[in-house]
Write a protein that holds these residues in place. Structure first.
Motif, mmCIF file in Angstrom:
data_model
loop_
_atom_site.group_PDB
_atom_site.id
_atom_site.type_symbol
_atom_site.label_atom_id
_atom_site.label_comp_id
_atom_site.label_asym_id
_atom_site.label_seq_id
_atom_site.Cartn_x
_atom_site.Cartn_y
_atom_site.Cartn_z
ATOM 1 N N ILE A 13 -28.770 -59.568 6.131
ATOM 2 C CA ILE A 13 -30.034 -60.308 6.148
ATOM 3 C C ILE A 13 -30.772 -60.178 7.481
ATOM 4 C CG2 ILE A 13 -28.925 -62.473 6.841
ATOM 5 C CD1 ILE A 13 -31.997 -62.012 4.512
ATOM 6 N N LYS A 14 -30.055 -60.136 8.599
ATOM 7 C CA LYS A 14 -30.704 -59.999 9.907
ATOM 8 C C LYS A 14 -31.435 -58.659 10.008
ATOM 9 C CE LYS A 14 -29.896 -60.087 14.892
ATOM 10 N NZ LYS A 14 -28.889 -60.166 15.983
ATOM 11 N N LYS A 15 -30.752 -57.602 9.578
ATOM 12 C CA LYS A 15 -31.350 -56.264 9.607
ATOM 13 C C LYS A 15 -32.544 -56.184 8.661
ATOM 14 C CE LYS A 15 -30.157 -51.377 8.923
ATOM 15 N NZ LYS A 15 -29.077 -50.432 8.522
ATOM 16 N N GLU A 16 -32.410 -56.778 7.467
ATOM 17 C CA GLU A 16 -33.505 -56.769 6.488
ATOM 18 C C GLU A 16 -34.718 -57.530 7.027
ATOM 19 O OE1 GLU A 16 -33.932 -55.157 3.822
ATOM 20 O OE2 GLU A 16 -31.927 -54.370 3.411
ATOM 21 N N TRP A 17 -34.447 -58.656 7.687
ATOM 22 C CA TRP A 17 -35.544 -59.455 8.245
ATOM 23 C C TRP A 17 -36.283 -58.677 9.327
ATOM 24 C CZ3 TRP A 17 -38.373 -63.663 7.321
ATOM 25 C CH2 TRP A 17 -39.116 -64.201 8.375
ATOM 26 N N GLU A 18 -35.527 -58.051 10.219
ATOM 27 C CA GLU A 18 -36.140 -57.264 11.298
ATOM 28 C C GLU A 18 -36.956 -56.098 10.741
ATOM 29 O OE1 GLU A 18 -32.784 -56.190 13.642
ATOM 30 O OE2 GLU A 18 -32.671 -58.126 14.687
ATOM 31 N N HIS A 19 -36.410 -55.452 9.712
ATOM 32 C CA HIS A 19 -37.125 -54.336 9.086
ATOM 33 C C HIS A 19 -38.399 -54.823 8.410
ATOM 34 C CE1 HIS A 19 -37.890 -50.630 6.905
ATOM 35 N NE2 HIS A 19 -37.879 -51.303 5.758
ATOM 36 N N ALA A 20 -38.304 -55.926 7.667
ATOM 37 C CA ALA A 20 -39.458 -56.440 6.926
ATOM 38 C C ALA A 20 -40.552 -56.941 7.858
ATOM 39 C CB ALA A 20 -39.009 -57.569 5.993
ATOM 40 N N THR A 21 -40.174 -57.621 8.936
ATOM 41 C CA THR A 21 -41.172 -58.204 9.836
ATOM 42 C C THR A 21 -41.773 -57.187 10.800
ATOM 43 O OG1 THR A 21 -39.366 -58.905 11.311
ATOM 44 C CG2 THR A 21 -40.208 -60.522 9.718
ATOM 45 N N HIS B 79 -36.182 -57.191 1.143
ATOM 46 C CA HIS B 79 -35.130 -56.894 0.166
ATOM 47 C C HIS B 79 -33.944 -57.831 0.409
ATOM 48 C CE1 HIS B 79 -33.072 -54.436 -2.806
ATOM 49 N NE2 HIS B 79 -32.007 -54.459 -2.020
ATOM 50 N N ALA B 80 -34.091 -59.053 -0.085
ATOM 51 C CA ALA B 80 -33.028 -60.066 0.051
ATOM 52 C C ALA B 80 -33.166 -61.013 -1.130
ATOM 53 C CB ALA B 80 -33.168 -60.806 1.374
ATOM 54 N N HIS B 81 -32.900 -60.470 -2.318
ATOM 55 C CA HIS B 81 -33.214 -61.182 -3.559
ATOM 56 C C HIS B 81 -32.446 -62.494 -3.723
ATOM 57 C CE1 HIS B 81 -35.381 -57.639 -4.135
ATOM 58 N NE2 HIS B 81 -34.621 -56.989 -4.987
ATOM 59 N N TRP B 82 -31.149 -62.465 -3.431
ATOM 60 C CA TRP B 82 -30.354 -63.690 -3.574
ATOM 61 C C TRP B 82 -30.790 -64.741 -2.555
ATOM 62 C CZ3 TRP B 82 -27.917 -65.193 -7.635
ATOM 63 C CH2 TRP B 82 -27.301 -64.271 -8.499
ATOM 64 N N THR B 83 -31.138 -64.298 -1.363
ATOM 65 C CA THR B 83 -31.596 -65.236 -0.333
ATOM 66 C C THR B 83 -32.912 -65.886 -0.750
ATOM 67 O OG1 THR B 83 -30.518 -63.904 1.382
ATOM 68 C CG2 THR B 83 -32.203 -65.478 2.108
ATOM 69 N N ILE B 84 -33.807 -65.096 -1.346
ATOM 70 C CA ILE B 84 -35.065 -65.657 -1.857
ATOM 71 C C ILE B 84 -34.774 -66.683 -2.948
ATOM 72 C CG2 ILE B 84 -37.182 -65.136 -3.147
ATOM 73 C CD1 ILE B 84 -37.372 -64.204 -0.301
#
Length: 314
Positions: A208-216, A24-29
């Motif tokens: 973004i760091k938290k989202e990345w950790e959650h997604a991975t 869940h990081a739409h703008w980053t994508i």
């Protein structure tokens, strides 16, 4: 050109949706997809001499800056719409782009009017989108997040088309600037990437760091899947747009409109199958009406141009 355009566009929608589903990081994508084009296509092609690098002045960059903003908004809005809803729904709403273009033509000088029949076709488009939003047995159900961002993308695309047309034509006419069709798109891609940095920093820099950790953490391969789908969608996005720009610059407006309409049909059908997006009966009928209305609008609108040229001849 047409095959590359269609295949690239279809793969972009598939890889883009897969990446959005993973994190869940739409703008980053959206930003990452633009950066892929800059560093894998734009800069290497100029450094290696595959194509001549643009020769733009500071004033040229300033003139193009707002057009890049609109291009960034159009791309970002589309990505957020597909992140918040289905690809098919986003494509159906994006069929409304001629409605926004017609309204911008009436609101932003120089004022441009369309034939009466063209405005009638806009009602057909709106009616088709409305029908697609009606769920059987439930009435009207609209994913407002997806609808809002897809509409925002339509507005930005309309502004880009209206305000960027003269600037890009002037730059392409000056051969010393090396601004052919490919380089015009390349510069728009670079400016879009620059503008997209701001919503990334504002909306997602802190999470973004938290989202990345959650997604991975969901699976051992999640990180590789996110990276692959983002890179693949970015490359597909750049290449399909470049092929589309090159092709539409070589053919007439009628051919472009017909093929652009067919492209949207193919994307809706293929992505619904590949991604498993179920389309209800009203959604299928509504999308068909909206897409046919878009084609009819384009064809009717073009009838005005030959008449104007004949009038000048007399």
């Amino acid at each position: 050109y047409v095959v590359a355009w269609y295949v690239g566009n279809t793969y972009y929608n598939i890889y883009n949706k897969k990446a959005l589903n993973l994190i869940h990081a739409h703008w980053t994508i959206a930003f990452s997809q633009l950066v892929v084009g800059v560093f894998l296509v734009n800069i290497p092609s100029w450094i290696l001499g595959i194509r001549k690098a643009p020769k733009l002045t500071g004033k040229d960059w300033l003139d193009l800056l707002p057009i890049g903003l609109f291009a960034a908004g159009a791309h970002g809005g589309s990505v957020l719409a597909m992140g918040g809803g289905s690809v098919t729904f986003a494509q159906i709403v994006k069929a409304c782009e001629p409605v926004f273009a017609a309204l911008i033509a009436l609101a932003v000088p120089p004022i441009e009017t369309k034939p009466a029949l063209a405005y009638l076709m806009l009602l057909v488009i709106v009616g088709g989108v409305g029908l697609a939003c009606v769920k059987e047995g439930k009435g009207v159900e609209i994913n407002m997040f997806a609808f809002g961002w897809a509409s925002f993308a339509n507005l930005m695309a309309a502004l880009k088309g209206k305000l960027g047309k003269d600037i890009t034509h002037q730059l392409k006419a000056d051969k010393s600037k090396n601004m052919d069709t490919a380089n015009v798109y390349a510069i728009m891609n670079i400016l879009s990437a620059v503008w997209t940095i701001f919503p990334v920093l504002y909306e997602e820099a802190g999470t973004i760091k938290k989202e990345w950790e959650h997604a991975t953490s969901k699976s051992p391969t999640a990180a590789n899947e996110i990276i692959f789908n983002t890179l693949a969608s970015g490359l597909a996005y750049y290449l399909y747009n470049e092929f589309a720009f090159a092709f539409t610059a070589k053919v007439g407006p009628v051919t472009s409109s017909v093929l652009n309409t067919l492209k949207r049909v193919i994307i809706i059908v293929v992505t619904s199958v590949v991604l498993g997006e179920v389309m209800e009966k009203n959604a299928m009928y509504g999308s068909a009406v909206a897409i046919c209305g878009t084609l009819a609008y384009s064809l009717v609108e073009m009838q005005k141009k030959p008449d104007a040229s004949k009038a000048k001849a007399h």
